[in-house]
Write an enzyme that holds these catalytic residues in place. Structure first.
Site, PDB file in Angstrom:
ATOM      1  N   HIS A 170      -6.418   4.408   0.604  1.00 47.16           N
ATOM      2  CA  HIS A 170      -5.873   3.885   1.508  1.00 47.16           C
ATOM      3  C   HIS A 170      -6.234   5.001   2.702  1.00 47.16           C
ATOM      4  O   HIS A 170      -6.006   4.383   3.442  1.00 47.16           O
ATOM      5  CB  HIS A 170      -4.807   2.464   1.669  1.00 47.16           C
ATOM      6  CG  HIS A 170      -3.589   3.281   1.727  1.00 47.16           C
ATOM      7  ND1 HIS A 170      -2.672   3.693   0.752  1.00 47.16           N
ATOM      8  CD2 HIS A 170      -2.660   3.959   3.221  1.00 47.16           C
ATOM      9  CE1 HIS A 170      -1.941   4.727   0.814  1.00 47.16           C
ATOM     10  NE2 HIS A 170      -1.674   4.427   2.702  1.00 47.16           N
ATOM     11  N   HIS A 171      -5.332   6.234   2.390  1.00 49.43           N
ATOM     12  CA  HIS A 171      -5.789   7.336   3.189  1.00 49.43           C
ATOM     13  C   HIS A 171      -7.222   8.123   3.248  1.00 49.43           C
ATOM     14  O   HIS A 171      -7.126   9.497   3.728  1.00 49.43           O
ATOM     15  CB  HIS A 171      -4.642   7.965   2.926  1.00 49.43           C
ATOM     16  CG  HIS A 171      -3.295   7.777   3.436  1.00 49.43           C
ATOM     17  ND1 HIS A 171      -2.626   7.388   5.005  1.00 49.43           N
ATOM     18  CD2 HIS A 171      -1.806   7.153   2.655  1.00 49.43           C
ATOM     19  CE1 HIS A 171      -1.966   7.588   5.350  1.00 49.43           C
ATOM     20  NE2 HIS A 171      -1.341   7.326   4.204  1.00 49.43           N
ATOM     21  N   LYS A 183       5.703   5.413  -2.000  1.00 50.58           N
ATOM     22  CA  LYS A 183       6.925   5.934  -1.384  1.00 50.58           C
ATOM     23  C   LYS A 183       8.372   6.024  -2.436  1.00 50.58           C
ATOM     24  O   LYS A 183       8.810   6.764  -1.920  1.00 50.58           O
ATOM     25  CB  LYS A 183       6.943   5.744   0.052  1.00 50.58           C
ATOM     26  CG  LYS A 183       5.449   6.130   0.630  1.00 50.58           C
ATOM     27  CD  LYS A 183       5.966   5.847   2.612  1.00 50.58           C
ATOM     28  CE  LYS A 183       5.130   6.990   2.489  1.00 50.58           C
ATOM     29  NZ  LYS A 183       5.019   6.004   4.670  1.00 50.58           N
ATOM     30  N   HIS A 188       1.659   9.533  -2.485  1.00 52.61           N
ATOM     31  CA  HIS A 188       2.368   8.279  -2.670  1.00 52.61           C
ATOM     32  C   HIS A 188       1.346   7.250  -3.249  1.00 52.61           C
ATOM     33  O   HIS A 188       1.779   6.426  -3.899  1.00 52.61           O
ATOM     34  CB  HIS A 188       3.088   7.953  -1.341  1.00 52.61           C
ATOM     35  CG  HIS A 188       2.159   7.825  -0.573  1.00 52.61           C
ATOM     36  ND1 HIS A 188       2.211   8.770   0.405  1.00 52.61           N
ATOM     37  CD2 HIS A 188       2.049   6.872   0.222  1.00 52.61           C
ATOM     38  CE1 HIS A 188       1.572   7.599   1.645  1.00 52.61           C
ATOM     39  NE2 HIS A 188       1.211   6.755   1.722  1.00 52.61           N
ATOM     40  N   HIS A 236       0.436  -0.856  -0.097  1.00 56.19           N
ATOM     41  CA  HIS A 236      -0.070   0.111   0.401  1.00 56.19           C
ATOM     42  C   HIS A 236       0.521   1.233   0.111  1.00 56.19           C
ATOM     43  O   HIS A 236       0.374   2.232  -0.680  1.00 56.19           O
ATOM     44  CB  HIS A 236      -1.250  -0.052   1.619  1.00 56.19           C
ATOM     45  CG  HIS A 236      -0.195   0.214   2.058  1.00 56.19           C
ATOM     46  ND1 HIS A 236       0.465  -1.025   3.302  1.00 56.19           N
ATOM     47  CD2 HIS A 236       0.076   2.009   3.069  1.00 56.19           C
ATOM     48  CE1 HIS A 236       0.574  -0.167   4.430  1.00 56.19           C
ATOM     49  NE2 HIS A 236       1.000   0.721   4.500  1.00 56.19           N
ATOM     50  N   ASP A 237       1.916   0.918   0.718  1.00 49.41           N
ATOM     51  CA  ASP A 237       3.317   2.628   0.168  1.00 49.41           C
ATOM     52  C   ASP A 237       4.030   2.373  -0.379  1.00 49.41           C
ATOM     53  O   ASP A 237       4.571   2.887  -0.741  1.00 49.41           O
ATOM     54  CB  ASP A 237       3.666   2.588   1.936  1.00 49.41           C
ATOM     55  CG  ASP A 237       2.229   3.217   3.347  1.00 49.41           C
ATOM     56  OD1 ASP A 237       1.901   4.176   2.873  1.00 49.41           O
ATOM     57  OD2 ASP A 237       2.919   2.955   3.839  1.00 49.41           O
ATOM     58  N   ASP A 243      -3.819   0.337   8.913  1.00 52.54           N
ATOM     59  CA  ASP A 243      -3.106   1.328   8.297  1.00 52.54           C
ATOM     60  C   ASP A 243      -2.650   2.531   9.783  1.00 52.54           C
ATOM     61  O   ASP A 243      -1.261   2.305  10.476  1.00 52.54           O
ATOM     62  CB  ASP A 243      -2.794   2.129   7.760  1.00 52.54           C
ATOM     63  CG  ASP A 243      -1.651   2.917   6.916  1.00 52.54           C
ATOM     64  OD1 ASP A 243      -0.801   2.463   6.930  1.00 52.54           O
ATOM     65  OD2 ASP A 243      -1.915   4.176   5.958  1.00 52.54           O
TER      66      ASP A 243
END
Length: 337
Positions: free
Chosen positions: A254-255, A205, A230, A201-202, A283
């Site tokens: 996801h954010h 980055k 990201h 999920h990251d 998360d």
């Protein structure tokens, strides 16, 4: 034959050197299978070459040009997925053993055979072929999933190499997300997709400068804007991915938050995938309880307080409730516990 299952479109080949027997088979099995006939072994092989593989081949044993066992052994070489049966009036044990060992025969039937008995045997053969095919497809899918997961893990290591503070974060987030989803009763395949998405999920980055990822002080608005990108970058990396799971969408969302205060799209409520809402909770938990460049881990108590404060406004209420229970039950632990 009332109430029996039918396989009207399944191709079945019946082989016998007696025309009257073949005609009787055609009459009794018509409408139940897609029946084809051949008057001998050579004709059967020609029919298979012209028509393509048959799901089931039922052959008489004693035929002048090629006996049934020789024919079915040849069928086994050319069309290994075809289910093979022998039908004969010569039902001695030696014949049966030779049939099974040489032709890998599924059923050994005796003549004269009752129409219902023959039809039931063919039904069983078709179902056997379906099970073999399904098992093979499942194995292919399993291998594809295993290979795909290894590729995702390679992406994960790439991010962690650039941002050591996130080492293990994506794997831990995946573990938490899976526990929440399973407690919710989510289907196994959906849980599998969620786990894979959480593992990367990251990944976006990789496009964030290392000095920002590892900055000890507070980020400026401009710097935070770069880091927030990201989610979009990660989704773009996996856009068009040829898998059944909406991995790119979960990465992008996801954010996001239920009230629209999240990023990058400000989505609200049902506009978010359930998997994304679960991933968001998982998360946040790991981010709070583990060390970051700018602070030490704050512990499960702080994670619980933050989730409760955003329950049903920022975060999915059921996901929050399950996460709190998992922490109380000690299934989610702080690093070093």
């Amino acid at each position: 034959m009332a109430g029996a299952r039918t396989h009207e479109n399944v191709p079945v080949l019946l082989v016998d050197d007696e025309p009257k027997v073949l005609e009787a088979h055609r009459r009794t099995l018509r409408g139940r299978f897609d029946v084809h006939t051949a008057p001998g072994g050579e004709a059967a092989l020609e029919a298979m070459a012209a028509r393509g593989p048959f799901t089931v081949v039922v052959s008489d044993f004693k035929m002048p040009d090629m006996d049934g066992i020789t024919l079915l052994a040849r069928v086994a070489e050319l069309y290994p997925d075809t289910v093979r049966m022998i039908l004969t009036g010569y039902a001695d044990m030696d014949t049966a053993i030779r049939a099974v060992n040489t032709g890998a025969i599924f059923r050994f039937l005796t003549k004269p055979s009752e129409p219902d008995d023959l039809a039931m045997a063919i039904d069983a053969g078709i179902e056997h072929a379906d099970m073999v095919r399904a098992a093979r497809e499942l194995e292919i899918v399993r291998r594809l999933k295993d290979g795909f997961e290894q590729s995702l893990r390679a992406f994960t290591r790439l991010v962690e190499f650039r941002d050591p503070y996130t080492s293990g974060h994506m794997d831990r987030t995946a573990d938490i997300a899976v526990m929440i989803a399973e407690r919710m009763g989510m289907a196994d395949d959906d849980v599998a997709g969620l786990r894979l998405a959480a593992m990367v999920h990251d990944i976006g980055k990789v496009a964030v400068p290392s000095h920002l990822l590892n900055k000890l002080g507070e980020l400026s608005d401009a710097e935070f804007t770069i880091i927030k990108a990201h989610a979009e970058v990660g989704a773009e990396i996996f856009k068009g991915l040829g898998v059944v799971w909406p991995i790119a969408r979960m990465i992008r969302e996801h954010h996001e938050r239920l009230d629209g205060s999240g990023y990058p799209d400000g989505l609200t409520g049902d506009g978010l995938l359930l998997q994304s809402r679960i991933l968001a909770v998982a998360d946040v938990i790991d981010a709070i309880i583990t060390h970051r460049p700018y602070r030490h881990g704050l512990g499960r108590g702080e994670a619980a307080r933050y989730l409760l404060g955003g329950r049903d406004t920022l975060f999915d209420a059921e996901a929050v409730d399950i996460a709190l229970t998992l922490m109380e039950e000690d299934h989610i632990r702080e690093p070093g516990d």
